[in-house]
Every structure is written in C-alpha cells, then in structure tokens.
Write a protein that holds these residues in place. Structure first.
Motif, PDB file in Angstrom:
ATOM      1  N   LEU A  85       0.827  -1.207   0.000  1.00 57.41           N
ATOM      2  CA  LEU A  85       0.000   0.000   0.000  1.00 57.41           C
ATOM      3  C   LEU A  85       0.858   1.253   0.000  1.00 57.41           C
ATOM      4  CD1 LEU A  85      -2.956   0.937   0.096  1.00 57.41           C
ATOM      5  CD2 LEU A  85      -2.780   0.951   2.587  1.00 57.41           C
ATOM      6  N   GLN A  86       2.047   1.190   0.608  1.00 54.29           N
ATOM      7  CA  GLN A  86       2.907   2.364   0.678  1.00 54.29           C
ATOM      8  C   GLN A  86       3.489   2.727  -0.689  1.00 54.29           C
ATOM      9  OE1 GLN A  86       2.250   3.565   3.557  1.00 54.29           O
ATOM     10  NE2 GLN A  86       1.328   1.566   3.929  1.00 54.29           N
ATOM     11  N   ALA A 110      -3.082   7.469   6.451  1.00 53.76           N
ATOM     12  CA  ALA A 110      -1.980   7.995   5.647  1.00 53.76           C
ATOM     13  C   ALA A 110      -2.308   9.382   5.114  1.00 53.76           C
ATOM     14  CB  ALA A 110      -1.683   7.039   4.486  1.00 53.76           C
ATOM     15  N   ARG A 111      -3.541   9.576   4.674  1.00 51.83           N
ATOM     16  CA  ARG A 111      -3.946  10.882   4.144  1.00 51.83           C
ATOM     17  C   ARG A 111      -4.008  11.928   5.252  1.00 51.83           C
ATOM     18  NH1 ARG A 111      -3.687  14.381   0.060  1.00 51.83           N
ATOM     19  NH2 ARG A 111      -5.647  15.486  -0.358  1.00 51.83           N
ATOM     20  N   PHE A 142       0.729  17.257   8.478  1.00 49.92           N
ATOM     21  CA  PHE A 142       2.168  17.441   8.689  1.00 49.92           C
ATOM     22  C   PHE A 142       2.504  18.932   8.784  1.00 49.92           C
ATOM     23  CE2 PHE A 142       6.630  17.712   7.597  1.00 49.92           C
ATOM     24  CZ  PHE A 142       7.188  16.586   8.177  1.00 49.92           C
ATOM     25  N   PRO A 143       3.405  19.320   9.714  1.00 48.08           N
ATOM     26  CA  PRO A 143       3.661  20.743   9.991  1.00 48.08           C
ATOM     27  C   PRO A 143       4.615  21.420   9.012  1.00 48.08           C
ATOM     28  CG  PRO A 143       4.932  19.386  11.502  1.00 48.08           C
ATOM     29  CD  PRO A 143       4.061  18.435  10.705  1.00 48.08           C
ATOM     30  N   SER A 157       3.882   8.614   4.939  1.00 42.91           N
ATOM     31  CA  SER A 157       3.450  10.005   4.805  1.00 42.91           C
ATOM     32  C   SER A 157       4.468  10.955   5.426  1.00 42.91           C
ATOM     33  CB  SER A 157       2.082  10.203   5.457  1.00 42.91           C
ATOM     34  OG  SER A 157       1.077   9.532   4.734  1.00 42.91           O
ATOM     35  N   MET A 158       5.003  10.588   6.579  1.00 45.25           N
ATOM     36  CA  MET A 158       5.989  11.440   7.239  1.00 45.25           C
ATOM     37  C   MET A 158       7.279  11.527   6.429  1.00 45.25           C
ATOM     38  SD  MET A 158       5.434  10.457  11.264  1.00 45.25           S
ATOM     39  CE  MET A 158       6.823  11.466  11.778  1.00 45.25           C
ATOM     40  N   VAL A 159       7.713  10.410   5.861  1.00 45.65           N
ATOM     41  CA  VAL A 159       8.918  10.422   5.030  1.00 45.65           C
ATOM     42  C   VAL A 159       8.731  11.336   3.833  1.00 45.65           C
ATOM     43  CG1 VAL A 159      10.310   9.008   3.456  1.00 45.65           C
ATOM     44  CG2 VAL A 159       9.803   8.182   5.757  1.00 45.65           C
TER      45      VAL A 159
END
Length: 841
Positions: free
Chosen positions: A372-373, A785-786, A792-793, A821-823
């Motif tokens: 999924l990633q 994930a969305r 995210f800041p 998502s963070m990456v």
C-alpha cells in the motif's frame, strides 16, 4: 496482522475457492451489521490454514459437519484445518460499520439525515465485511444477498433484483478477487441508459447518487452516459473482448478515500464528482478521465488480476495510460495528454524526489501494508509514461496485439508482470525484458538538458554551432545507471514562433543534434517539448530567465504544460527562485487558454507562495497572483469556464477582505457562480485565513447544510488564526475520541495550517508527532496515511522541526502508513529549507 506474501503463496498452493455466498443484514443498528458467509473450497491436503475475519463478534463457525469454537478467531484470523478435497465453511458474525472509508462505510447525509452504505474492500478490508481467503489470486464467483430498510436501493457486482420487504439479491458474479467485492445501499436515486455494441451487444448502464444530489445527477448524467458509451465502444474494439461483467453501475458515494474504485460491474466514485455549481471544462475532463480509467480496469485488473500486490502498479499504469488514450481518441477531450502533463506527471515527479521512491515494478511487497505504501504517483504517472515509451519503442500495433493476447490468455484469472512482458515480446519480437529492466526495475528520474554553443552567421546573427542532448542518469541500487532509452522532441521557441524542432532517440548520455547546426539561437530551448518521456527537464539559465515572457507566447499547450512541470521541479530543487514562479504566473495566467493549465498553474503557484516564498514577501506575491487573476477575469467571456477559474483564484488569494466579503455573503457574484456554494465557501475560508470573518461562517453554514458544506465549515473554522480556533481544531483533528470521520479530519487539517504565524503554530509540531501516529487503530491505514500527510507541519519549516521528525522516523513507533506520509512530507520540508537557504527565509 497483515497477510504476508509467503503465507499467500502457501495458501494458494493449498486452497482453491469454488464459490462464495454472502448474506448481509444492514437493518440491525447504526454501528454494526450481521454477516453470514458460506465458502465452498477445495484443499489439496489436510493442512492447517486460516480464514481472514475481522469481526466485532463471531457467533457460529462450522466446517463441514464440525462446529468450531468462535473464540478461535483472533488478530483477524480464524484458524481451520480442512479435509483433503471439497470443504464448506460457514461463518456467522457481527461486523463493524466504518467511518474511515474502508470496509462497509456508513455515512449520514446532513442535508436530509439519510443513511448511505458502500463497500470499499481494497486492499485488505474484505474481512471486515465477510469471512474470506483475502488475497488477489484466490478468485471465486459470489452470490450476495442484502437486507436493508424498505426504502433503500441496493446494487453491487451482480445485477440487482429487489425481492420485496427490503430483501435484495445480486446475480452470481464471474470469478472476483476479494478486494473487488462491493455492496452499495441507501436511498440512492438512479438514472438509466444503455450501450449497444456493433454486433448488437447491449449493456444496461446505471448511475446512482445521494437523494440530496438528485438535481446534480439529473443535470450531469447525460454527459457521463455519453463518456461511458464512448469509452465502452473504444475499449470493446481495442481489446477485442466484450465487456465481461453484466450491467454497468456507477455509484457516487459519500466520504470516499480515493477518486474511484474499479469494482467489476459496480464502480464507486467519490461524490464530489457530482459537481455543485458551475462546472469548468477542467472538472469535466477530470471526471471523464476517471470514468475512462475505471472502465479500462474492467479488462485490465478485473478480468485479469495480479497474482500479488507487487504487480498492482501494472493495473494502475495501464488504466492511467488507457484513460488518456481513450479520451483523446474517442471523446471531445482531445487535450487529455496536456492535462496528464500538468496534473499527473508533477505528482509522480514529486514521488521520485522523495526518499521513498521505488521502481515502477519489482518493489518489495512482503505484505499488504508494504504494498500500500508504494501505491502512488510512480505507480500511476510514471508507469503510464513508461507504457508510452514502450509503445514508441515497439510500435502501437504490436502493443495492442500483446494486450489482446494477455487478456485472452488469462481471462478471469491472475497474471504477473512476466506474463505481460511475455505477451509483449511475442507480439513485437523484441527484447522486452531488457526494456523493462531499464524502465521498470530501477527508481529515479533521468535529467535531460540541451547544451548549445553558438556563433554568428555571415550576417552577424547568432546561430547554433553545436547542439547536444545530455542525459544524466540516476544511479541504480548497486551503483549502475539504468540506461533508459528515450524517444522525445527538442524544440526552440522565440516570441511565439517555433524556431526549430527535432525528434531524438536517446540511448547514451550525450546525443549530438547535427540537424540544429546553423539554425537560429532561440530564446527558449525545451527538452522533451512534446512531453512524451519521463524525465526532469532541466532548462538552461537563459531559458529560465526568459520564461515569464516566452512561455505565455508558446502556442503548443502540451509544451506549456510540460514547462510548468519543469518549473515545479526547478523550484522544488532550489534551481529557481520561488518568486520567479510567481512572476511567471503573473505574465502567463492572464493569457492562458487551456483549462487544465489555468487550474493547475494557479494551484501550484498558490502552494509555492504558501510554502516556499519567504514570509516577508508572501503578501506582495499574493497580490501579484490576485492581479493576474483579475486580469484574466476581465478578459474572459462572462460566465465562461475561464472566468470561473479566475474568480476562484481571486477568492483564494484576495488581500483585502472587503473585496470578497460580498461573495461570501452571496452578493455581487460573477456570472454563472450565483448558485455556486462551493465558490462562496472559498471566499469564506479566505476571510477566515485573514482573521476577518464577520458572521459569514455562520451565515454560510446555515445556508448550506450539505455534506460538502459541513466539511467546508470545519475547514474555515480551523483556518482562523487565533489560539482558541487552533486548539479546538487540533482536538477534533487528532483526538482519538472525537469521532470525526476521515473526511472531517482531512478538512480540519487543511484549514488548520492555512493561517497563523510560527509562534501560534510551533507548539503543534510536537503534538503532531505524538498524536497523529496514535490514531492508528482509530482509522484504517489508508485513511490515516492521508490524515498524516495533510496534518504534517510544513508551515513550521525550521531545522528544529526537521530534527524532531527525524527523531521519530529513526524509531519504530509509527505504523507503515504514517511513516510513509511522514517520510514524503519530510522530503518536502527539506525542499523548503533548501529553498530558504538559497533564496532567503
């Protein structure tokens, strides 16, 4: 626990599913429903295995004549030991309705309090609806029956029949993978049509939407039916195989995570595609493309399905390519490849720039969560671009022959990339494996640029002395460059005149262009001008400098789209001052004519201002965008699609609150937007960002009580730049107990970061890192994930933010979806920091 590939291989060797019977009762309560599953399967031996089941409560389990203990079901699995030969497993369980777009999603329409249910079982949500062997290569025919309230309508993969008293039965399907099964139920309104083939084939067509969107459905169904018929005719002829799944239903469902899902015979779409208010041509093209994309899947993906998730990219790449091809060849949207160049390719290019980049094919997928990633712009846009290059290399006739062979050979079954390439090789007689190794099995972007040396001709005019196309390749996994061949066009432009154009086949790092020797030196040199290949187009310094004056004069919209994509790359890579992008927009937008370029150039430029432009310069750059949009509004035909796009840009960027306050209040609206509530919401949100609301939010919320209105109200409330609003919004967004749906959390995240200085927003960096990962289990991984991406800041672009994110990523405390998502967003943060370093913070 996620199913691993090794487990799937072992289970596929053991199990062959003969049939699936599923009975659902959706009338019990609003939180759960009842599910009865009967699986008839054959086992090659009496070896222990398991069935996938994610139930609230398991009531009965019976394997053949043996009653099993329901308590055996744990961690999403029900262990069983079948006997060799034919087995029948019956499971009765209570299942959970979801509010995150996965499984059987239940939503209440605030416009009329009507309830709607739809099934979205991709990628691993089928066990939340019925017991199953949940892997793509264990296909089976399905018999599904559903009990619902009497006033509801039901549809799904099989042709629906209402048997009375709220009981519906769907016709037995062709063999389906578990993730394609769907049921849609609720007081949907429906419109019907039919497609008739050249040999008398007839396929009933049905479109469904929420009752509160009936007016929109009535107005827009004719255009959607037309696109559906045109694409069905096109694919029927191209593939040489009749549409294989009975009736063709298209259902517009609320709170859908993706754009659409290709469930055989019953495609589900996000119901924002039933547009409210004025509809631009760009919006029509986007919806038509999605209709074509999902229909292409009926053959490639549904008729023939990957064995495992590592080949899922091929489904999406193929449908992405085929949708644009069908629109160009069979519909009025002959500009579809322009839209691909400016809407889809930058998405994929951004994914390639991220540390999470991966090959199109062959990326490790040891389990479903990992697969999924890798479901991203590389799977779609890069894969489709690779297919375009494959066709340029092997010829379209051979490609179509190969596709027909693949679909015929593996109908109603499963296939691998190797199977696909085998059909391509047989049809073309070429070494397709070598092509695939270069294009599909290595990550990263080639960089293409043009080196010119110049001299003066006999009359003292500058001409080309030497010309070289330079290809800079990314290093492969083991340090070897992939050596991708490219078929492309290099063009020179001067003041709107095409000075010259040359087609190039690139097979080395330096390709001489002798055809250009002695030709005039243009103001703008464009590698990949026809946008046919997948690469970063690196413009020379002179071309970058002259873009604001030269791009608006380029007459080829495909080249203009490609140049905008090159600008997005250049800004992201700190090769171009973000303020120069704004200067380009200021010159280009007032004269642009292509709807997709108008829409996306505005979106990209507003995003650049909000992220990349130094804070002290943002208001002046917003003013430049507003001025350009007003110039386009003044020059556009009143009530035209172009005028609407210009007005929407103004509503998002206006500097003075009083300039848009009448729009927010429903007064002085541009022609054609008088009934467009979404346009008014843009103005309300901008007033919120400016801290200038004066009752408009409450006025608009009372006026528009729809699902879209409720989400817009949340976004506007979160966008207010004050401590109280931010604290409330974050609690609703990140709170485990807030009860907010995936859509509501997304809207809150989008509004939250739209305003406020560093002092106001900085405390939420740490809260993001602690509280968003903690939503795992509250939301499904796809939905989370969305949320993690939008929350995210990025609006606190400091070294301290980067270090805090890096510290979390160095550990193992976040789920795979949140990590990805963070990456990706950490990579964007790095781009912002590099741009600040080069051009000023």
């Amino acid at each position: 626990m996620p199913l691993t590939r090794d487990e799937a291989i072992a289970r596929a060797d053991l199990i062959d599913v003969e049939s699936m019977r599923v009975e659902l009762d959706l009338t019990t309560d609003s939180a759960t429903f009842e599910s009865l599953t009967e699986i008839v399967f054959h086992a090659s031996s009496a070896t222990p295995t398991f069935v996938d089941l994610k139930a609230v409560d398991v009531h009965e389990v019976e394997l053949d004549d043996e009653v099993l203990d329901p308590a055996l079901a744990a961690d999403g699995r029900l262990p069983i030991t079948p006997r060799e030969g034919r087995n029948t497993l019956v499971v009765r369980a209570t299942m959970p309705f979801s509010n995150d777009g996965q499984g059987l999603h239940r939503s209440v329409d605030p416009a009329d309090q009507a309830e709607y249910v739809y099934g979205h079982l991709f990628l691993d949500a089928a066990p939340k609806v019925f017991a199953c062997f949940d892997q793509p290569d264990l296909k089976a025919p399905y018999d599904v029956s559903v009990r619902v309230p009497e006033e509801w309508v039901v549809t799904g993969n099989g042709d629906p029949v209402h048997e009375g008293d709220g009981q519906w039965r769907l016709a037995t399907t062709k063999p389906l993978s578990t993730y394609f099964v769907t049921v849609c139920a609720g007081p949907y309104v429906s419109r019907t049509d039919a497609w008739t083939g050249p040999e008398g084939q007839r396929v009933p067509l049905v479109i469904h939407g929420r009752a509160s969107l009936e007016a929109e459905l009535d107005a827009q169904a004719p255009q959607m039916f037309e696109i559906t018929r045109q694409c069905m005719s096109y694919f029927h002829e191209l593939f040489g195989i009749d549409y294989p799944f009975g009736e063709y239903h298209q259902v517009f469902v609320p709170e859908f995570n993706a754009g659409a899902m290709e469930n055989p015979g019953c495609v589900t779409f996000r119901d924002q595609y039933l547009f409210r208010g004025a509809i631009s041509r760009a919006s029509l093209l986007s919806r038509s493309n999605t209709i074509a994309h999902e229909m292409a899947h009926m053959w490639f993906g549904d008729l023939v399905t990957p064995v495992w998730w590592d080949d899922l990219w091929l489904n999406e790449s193929f449908a992405e390519y085929m949708a644009h091809r069908a629109l160009v060849d069979a519909t009025e949207f002959t500009e579809a490849w322009v839209d691909f160049g400016i809407a889809r390719k930058p998405w994929g290019y951004a994914a390639e720039r991220s540390p999470s980049t991966h090959p199109v094919a062959g990326a490790p997928a040891p389990d479903g969560d990992t697969a999924l990633q890798n479901f991203d712009g590389i799977s779609y846009a890069k894969g489709a671009s690779a297919l375009r290059q494959l066709i340029a290399w092997m010829g379209d006739e051979a490609f179509v022959a190969g596709v027909r062979d693949h679909l015929t050979r593996h109908s109603y079954g499963n296939a691998t990339l190797a199977d696909f390439l085998g059909s391509m090789a047989a049809a073309s007689g070429r070494d397709v494996d070598a092509w695939a190794a270069a294009w599909l099995e290595t990550a990263g972007l080639d960089r293409l640029s043009v080196e010119l040396t110049t001299t003066d001709d006999a009359e003292g005019m500058p001409v080309v002395e030497t010309a070289t196309l330079v290809r800079e390749q990314p290093q492969g996994v083991e340090g070897e460059a992939p050596n991708r061949p490219h078929a492309l066009t290099v063009t020179g432009w001067t003041d709107g005149d095409r000075a010259w154009s040359v087609d190039v086949e690139v097979e080395g790092d330096r390709t001489e262009l002798p055809e250009l020797v002695g030709r005039p030196v243009p103001r703008l040199v464009v590698p990949n001008a026809a946008d046919t290949t997948w690469a970063t187009a690196v413009l020379d310094e002179d071309s970058l400098r002259t873009l604001p004056t030269q791009l608006p004069q380029v007459t080829d919209p495909g080249t203009r789209a490609m140049l905008w994509a090159a600008v997005v790359d250049a800004v992201a890579e700190a090769r171009m001052d973000p303020r120069q992008q704004v200067a380009l927009f200021a010159e280009a937008f007032p004269v642009e004519t292509d709807a997709s370029i108008l829409t996306l150039s505005s979106m990209y430029t507003l995003r650049t201002i909000g992220r990349m432009v130094p804070v002290t310069d943002r208001r002046s750059r917003e003013a430049a965008v507003e001025q350009a949009a007003r110039a386009r509004l003044d020059s556009a035909e009143e009530g035209s699609s172009t005028a609407w796009l210009a007005a929407r840009t103004i509503a998002q960027v206006a500097i003075e609150a009083e300039a848009i306050r009448p729009w927010a209040r429903g007064a002085e609206l541009p022609a054609g937007l008088e009934e467009d509530d979404d346009f008014r919401w843009l103005a309300v949100r901008r007033l919120a960002e400016l801290g200038a609301l004066d009752g408009e939010l409450e006025l608009m919320a009372e006026h528009d009580g729809s699902l879209s209105g409720r989400l817009a109200a949340l976004q506007a409330r979160a966008a207010q730049p004050d401590t109280e609003s931010k604290d409330w919004a974050w609690g609703e967004l990140a709170g485990r107990e807030s009860g907010r749906s995936n859509y509501e959390r997304n809207s809150l995240a989008q509004g939250f970061w739209a305003s406020g200085g560093a002092e106001l927003l900085a405390p939420y960096v740490e809260r993001y890192l602690q509280e968003i990962p903690a939503l795992s289990g509250v939301l499904g991984e796809d939905a989370l994930a969305r949320v993690a991406q939008l929350a995210f800041p990025l609006q606190v672009p400091t070294a301290a933010t980067a270090e805090a994110v890096d510290a979390v990523l160095a550990g193992d405390t976040v789920s795979p979806a949140v990590r990805r998502s963070m990456v990706d967003q950490r990579s964007v943060l790095g781009e912002i920091l590099r741009s600040q370093q080069v051009y000023g913070a």
